[in-house]
Write an enzyme that holds these catalytic residues in place. Structure first.
Site, PDB file in Angstrom:
ATOM      1  CE1 TYR A 109      -3.492   2.783   0.379  1.00  0.00           C
ATOM      2  CE2 TYR A 109      -2.205   3.421   2.301  1.00  0.00           C
ATOM      3  CZ  TYR A 109      -3.192   3.695   1.374  1.00  0.00           C
ATOM      4  OH  TYR A 109      -3.876   4.900   1.427  1.00  0.00           O
ATOM      5  CE  LYS A 145      -2.670   6.887  -1.758  1.00  0.00           C
ATOM      6  NZ  LYS A 145      -3.901   7.143  -2.560  1.00  0.00           N
TER       7      LYS A 145
HETATM    8  N1  LIG Z   1      -8.664   6.378   5.029  1.00  0.00           N
HETATM    9  C1  LIG Z   1      -7.554   6.987   5.365  1.00  0.00           C
HETATM   10  O1  LIG Z   1      -7.218   7.110   6.555  1.00  0.00           O
HETATM   11  C2  LIG Z   1      -6.680   7.568   4.300  1.00  0.00           C
HETATM   12  C3  LIG Z   1      -6.957   7.462   2.947  1.00  0.00           C
HETATM   13  N2  LIG Z   1      -6.112   8.035   2.028  1.00  0.00           N
HETATM   14  C4  LIG Z   1      -6.395   7.960   0.588  1.00  0.00           C
HETATM   15  O2  LIG Z   1      -7.655   8.553   0.352  1.00  0.00           O
HETATM   16  C5  LIG Z   1      -8.302   7.927  -0.744  1.00  0.00           C
HETATM   17  C6  LIG Z   1      -9.693   7.516  -0.346  1.00  0.00           C
HETATM   18  O3  LIG Z   1      -9.609   6.613   0.734  1.00  0.00           O
HETATM   19  P1  LIG Z   1     -10.889   6.147   1.539  1.00  0.00           P
HETATM   20  O4  LIG Z   1     -12.025   7.021   1.232  1.00  0.00           O
HETATM   21  O5  LIG Z   1     -10.460   5.949   2.944  1.00  0.00           O
HETATM   22  O6  LIG Z   1     -11.099   4.700   0.917  1.00  0.00           O
HETATM   23  P2  LIG Z   1     -12.425   4.030   0.360  1.00  0.00           P
HETATM   24  O7  LIG Z   1     -12.086   2.623   0.106  1.00  0.00           O
HETATM   25  O8  LIG Z   1     -13.567   4.325   1.255  1.00  0.00           O
HETATM   26  O9  LIG Z   1     -12.648   4.801  -1.007  1.00  0.00           O
HETATM   27  C7  LIG Z   1     -11.967   4.485  -2.166  1.00  0.00           C
HETATM   28  C8  LIG Z   1     -12.947   4.508  -3.321  1.00  0.00           C
HETATM   29  O10 LIG Z   1     -12.239   4.185  -4.509  1.00  0.00           O
HETATM   30  C9  LIG Z   1     -13.029   3.280  -5.241  1.00  0.00           C
HETATM   31  N3  LIG Z   1     -12.200   2.430  -6.065  1.00  0.00           N
HETATM   32  C10 LIG Z   1     -11.382   1.436  -5.666  1.00  0.00           C
HETATM   33  N4  LIG Z   1     -10.825   0.833  -6.709  1.00  0.00           N
HETATM   34  C11 LIG Z   1     -11.306   1.463  -7.815  1.00  0.00           C
HETATM   35  C12 LIG Z   1     -11.119   1.279  -9.201  1.00  0.00           C
HETATM   36  N5  LIG Z   1     -10.336   0.314  -9.667  1.00  0.00           N
HETATM   37  N6  LIG Z   1     -11.748   2.110 -10.038  1.00  0.00           N
HETATM   38  C13 LIG Z   1     -12.581   3.073  -9.577  1.00  0.00           C
HETATM   39  N7  LIG Z   1     -12.805   3.280  -8.283  1.00  0.00           N
HETATM   40  C14 LIG Z   1     -12.186   2.473  -7.410  1.00  0.00           C
HETATM   41  C15 LIG Z   1     -13.767   2.452  -4.201  1.00  0.00           C
HETATM   42  O11 LIG Z   1     -14.907   1.830  -4.757  1.00  0.00           O
HETATM   43  C16 LIG Z   1     -14.073   3.479  -3.143  1.00  0.00           C
HETATM   44  O12 LIG Z   1     -15.331   4.058  -3.354  1.00  0.00           O
HETATM   45  C17 LIG Z   1      -7.407   6.767  -1.164  1.00  0.00           C
HETATM   46  O13 LIG Z   1      -6.681   7.140  -2.291  1.00  0.00           O
HETATM   47  C18 LIG Z   1      -6.500   6.560   0.029  1.00  0.00           C
HETATM   48  O14 LIG Z   1      -5.255   6.051  -0.372  1.00  0.00           O
HETATM   49  C19 LIG Z   1      -5.024   8.738   2.400  1.00  0.00           C
HETATM   50  C20 LIG Z   1      -4.703   8.880   3.719  1.00  0.00           C
HETATM   51  C21 LIG Z   1      -5.495   8.308   4.776  1.00  0.00           C
HETATM   52  C1  LIG Z   2      -4.355  -2.714  18.371  1.00  0.00           C
HETATM   53  C2  LIG Z   2      -3.872  -2.672  16.981  1.00  0.00           C
HETATM   54  C3  LIG Z   2      -2.394  -2.815  16.953  1.00  0.00           C
HETATM   55  C4  LIG Z   2      -4.308  -1.362  16.361  1.00  0.00           C
HETATM   56  C5  LIG Z   2      -4.308  -1.449  14.845  1.00  0.00           C
HETATM   57  C6  LIG Z   2      -4.702  -0.132  14.288  1.00  0.00           C
HETATM   58  C7  LIG Z   2      -4.491  -0.113  12.772  1.00  0.00           C
HETATM   59  C8  LIG Z   2      -5.551  -0.943  12.123  1.00  0.00           C
HETATM   60  C9  LIG Z   2      -4.443   1.329  12.285  1.00  0.00           C
HETATM   61  C10 LIG Z   2      -3.331   2.107  12.980  1.00  0.00           C
HETATM   62  C11 LIG Z   2      -2.866   3.166  12.016  1.00  0.00           C
HETATM   63  C12 LIG Z   2      -3.825   3.077  10.853  1.00  0.00           C
HETATM   64  C13 LIG Z   2      -3.386   3.620   9.489  1.00  0.00           C
HETATM   65  C14 LIG Z   2      -2.960   5.067   9.583  1.00  0.00           C
HETATM   66  O1  LIG Z   2      -3.971   5.859  10.192  1.00  0.00           O
HETATM   67  C15 LIG Z   2      -2.599   5.680   8.266  1.00  0.00           C
HETATM   68  C16 LIG Z   2      -3.319   5.216   7.085  1.00  0.00           C
HETATM   69  C17 LIG Z   2      -3.204   5.956   5.958  1.00  0.00           C
HETATM   70  C18 LIG Z   2      -3.788   5.558   4.755  1.00  0.00           C
HETATM   71  O2  LIG Z   2      -3.490   6.135   3.710  1.00  0.00           O
HETATM   72  C19 LIG Z   2      -4.744   4.438   4.721  1.00  0.00           C
HETATM   73  C20 LIG Z   2      -5.178   3.976   6.072  1.00  0.00           C
HETATM   74  C21 LIG Z   2      -4.024   3.893   7.060  1.00  0.00           C
HETATM   75  C22 LIG Z   2      -3.015   2.880   6.497  1.00  0.00           C
HETATM   76  C23 LIG Z   2      -4.524   3.467   8.452  1.00  0.00           C
HETATM   77  C24 LIG Z   2      -5.025   2.006   8.438  1.00  0.00           C
HETATM   78  C25 LIG Z   2      -5.343   1.450   9.822  1.00  0.00           C
HETATM   79  C26 LIG Z   2      -4.172   1.580  10.780  1.00  0.00           C
HETATM   80  C27 LIG Z   2      -3.004   0.730  10.319  1.00  0.00           C
END
Ligand SMILES: NC(=O)C1=CN([C@@H]2O[C@H](COP(=O)(O)OP(=O)(O)OC[C@H]3O[C@@H](n4cnc5c(N)ncnc54)[C@H](O)[C@@H]3O)[C@@H](O)[C@H]2O)C=CC1
Ligand SMILES: CC(C)CCC[C@@H](C)[C@H]1CC[C@H]2[C@@H]3[C@H](O)CC4=CC(=O)CC[C@]4(C)[C@H]3CC[C@]12C
Length: 369
Positions: free
Chosen positions: A159, A163
């Site tokens: 992952y 990214k």
């Molecule tokens: N959730 C988090 O804590 C973080 C997320 N991100 C980034 O933010 C973005 C969104 O993440 P989330 O909303 O958390 O994830 P999510 O899984 O809820 O949303 C991702 C969306 O992309 C769509 N998707 C996946 N594969 C696809 C494909 N092949 N074609 C078209 N659409 C596709 C999914 O259907 C989903 O709706 C991602 O790029 C992720 O890497 C970055 C930092 C932290």
């Molecule tokens: C008790 C356990 C050891 C706790 C596990 C927690 C984990 C599942 C999560 C701890 C940190 C999270 C990640 C972090 O917040 C940064 C992220 C950035 C992204 O771009 C995608 C999500 C994630 C990797 C997030 C995923 C869950 C954790 C690993």
């Protein structure tokens, strides 16, 4: 971009617009971008809530598609002014293969870039991640660092590797000529761990707590800080960047910005308790209940089991060597680059972010309150 105070003219495309963050971006664009004429929402799986958005003044076009399919991406991008590329495969639990993660996150991003160039779309915003920087494989802390803080960004997990590669592609594409001869302007936003309404992992922790009689057991020392940012503020940063990228292309083009707000610096578990506590859960222990070596052993066993069981069943526990390292390594940001470059201020205060998230947890099925 053609601009008019009266007549909305702009066409935006949001990839991954039905995901956790994507939905917040879509809704915020409709609320806070008066220049929008059409909003295209591109996703592998279209959500039913999209239909309720179709009745407003902005044309909302739902496009079911796959970012790995170049022709689908090109068709969706054609005629749009701004692309917000949020689609991604967020998998740190081993649900998807490394190849699939690479295809979606890297090849998918390359397809978006090429589509912009082919169709003449000039502005591209990429949702990157703090994971592009760290925590790294050596578990070095990143303590309240900023975009310029030196850090050895070395990864092995698919992952963060994907990214990082995708972000690099986006930044290197800045300045390339799009169809028509104008330069492509790109930038990347790096959220830390996002929280808020719709956050699946928060939901998982909540359900786990309910299964254990309203208790969660501390695994990580309270002193390990993990950066978190509210989803509404991450969405707001995307909206602002999209708005400002044309006027400030020279400054913002090719830049990266951490997504930040006033969320407090806490450990991953203590931070979750800010929401789960008011919903009736308790975190047991002021210190981790299990010694770290035992957690490492359990995480390794989980990884081994995952590998052994793979031909029969997909075993994807929360705890694995990667998630343990993530949760157990300090990684927090302290920066004002987004404010300096495009006037970002968090739209939601910490109190508001917290209240909204608690309200959402309370609506979840099986809620303790
Ligand atoms: N959730 C988090 O804590 C973080 C997320 N991100 C980034 O933010 C973005 C969104 O993440 P989330 O909303 O958390 O994830 P999510 O899984 O809820 O949303 C991702 C969306 O992309 C769509 N998707 C996946 N594969 C696809 C494909 N092949 N074609 C078209 N659409 C596709 C999914 O259907 C989903 O709706 C991602 O790029 C992720 O890497 C970055 C930092 C932290
Ligand atoms: C008790 C356990 C050891 C706790 C596990 C927690 C984990 C599942 C999560 C701890 C940190 C999270 C990640 C972090 O917040 C940064 C992220 C950035 C992204 O771009 C995608 C999500 C994630 C990797 C997030 C995923 C869950 C954790 C690993």
């Amino acid at each position: 971009m053609a601009e008019s105070a009266q007549v909305p003219t702009l066409v935006y495309l949001v990839t991954g617009g039905c995901g956790f963050l994507g939905e917040h971006i879509v809704r915020m664009l409709l609320e806070r971008e008066p220049r929008l004429r059409e909003l295209r929402v591109f996703d592998l799986h279209l959500s039913p809530w999209l239909e309720e958005l179709q009745t407003g003044p902005v044309q909302v076009t739902a496009i079911q598609g796959d970012v790995t399919q170049a022709h689908q991406v090109t068709a969706a991008v054609a005629g749009s002014h701004v692309v917000i590329h949020t689609a991604g495969l967020v998998d740190v639990f081993g649900k998807a293969s490394p190849k699939t993660i690479h295809q979606v996150n890297v090849q998918g991003t390359q397809n978006v870039i090429e589509a912009c160039i082919r169709t003449g779309t000039q502005f591209l915003i990429y949702t990157s991640s703090m994971e592009v920087v760290g925590p790294n494989v050596k578990g070095h802390p990143f303590y309240r660092g900023n975009e310029d803080t030196p850090y050895e960004a070395v990864h092995r997990h698919p992952y963060p590797c994907s990214k990082a590669l995708a972000e690099q592609l986006v930044l290197e594409a800045n300045g390339r000529k799009v169809n028509g001869g104008l330069p492509l302007v790109t930038c990347a936003l790096r959220p830390t761990g996002i929280y808020g309404e719709g956050h699946q992992i928060m939901r998982d922790f909540y359900n786990q707590g309910l299964r254990f009689g309203g208790r969660l057991f501390r695994a990580i020392p309270a002193s390990v800080e993990h950066g978190r940012v509210y989803v509404g503020n991450v969405a707001w940063m995307h909206v602002l960047v999209a708005r400002e990228l044309e006027q400030r292309a020279a400054l913002m083009g090719g830049q990266v910005y951490f997504c930040y707000d006033k969320s407090p610096y806490k450990s991953y578990e203590d931070f979750n308790m800010e929401f789960l506590g008011p919903c009736g859960l308790r975190l047991i222990g002021t210190h981790p209940l299990l010694p770290y070596w035992l957690l490492v052993l359990l995480a390794t066993l989980n990884a081994l089991l995952q590998w052994l069981l793979r031909p029969l069943v997909l075993y994807t526990p929360l705890l694995n060597p990667y998630t343990l390292a993530m949760a157990n390594t300090t990684f927090t940001v302290s920066t004002n680059k987004a404010q300096r470059h495009f006037g970002y201020k968090p739209l939601f205060s910490w109190e508001e972010s917290k209240a909204r998230t608690i309200l959402w947890v309370q609506t979840l099925e099986g809620s303790a309150r």
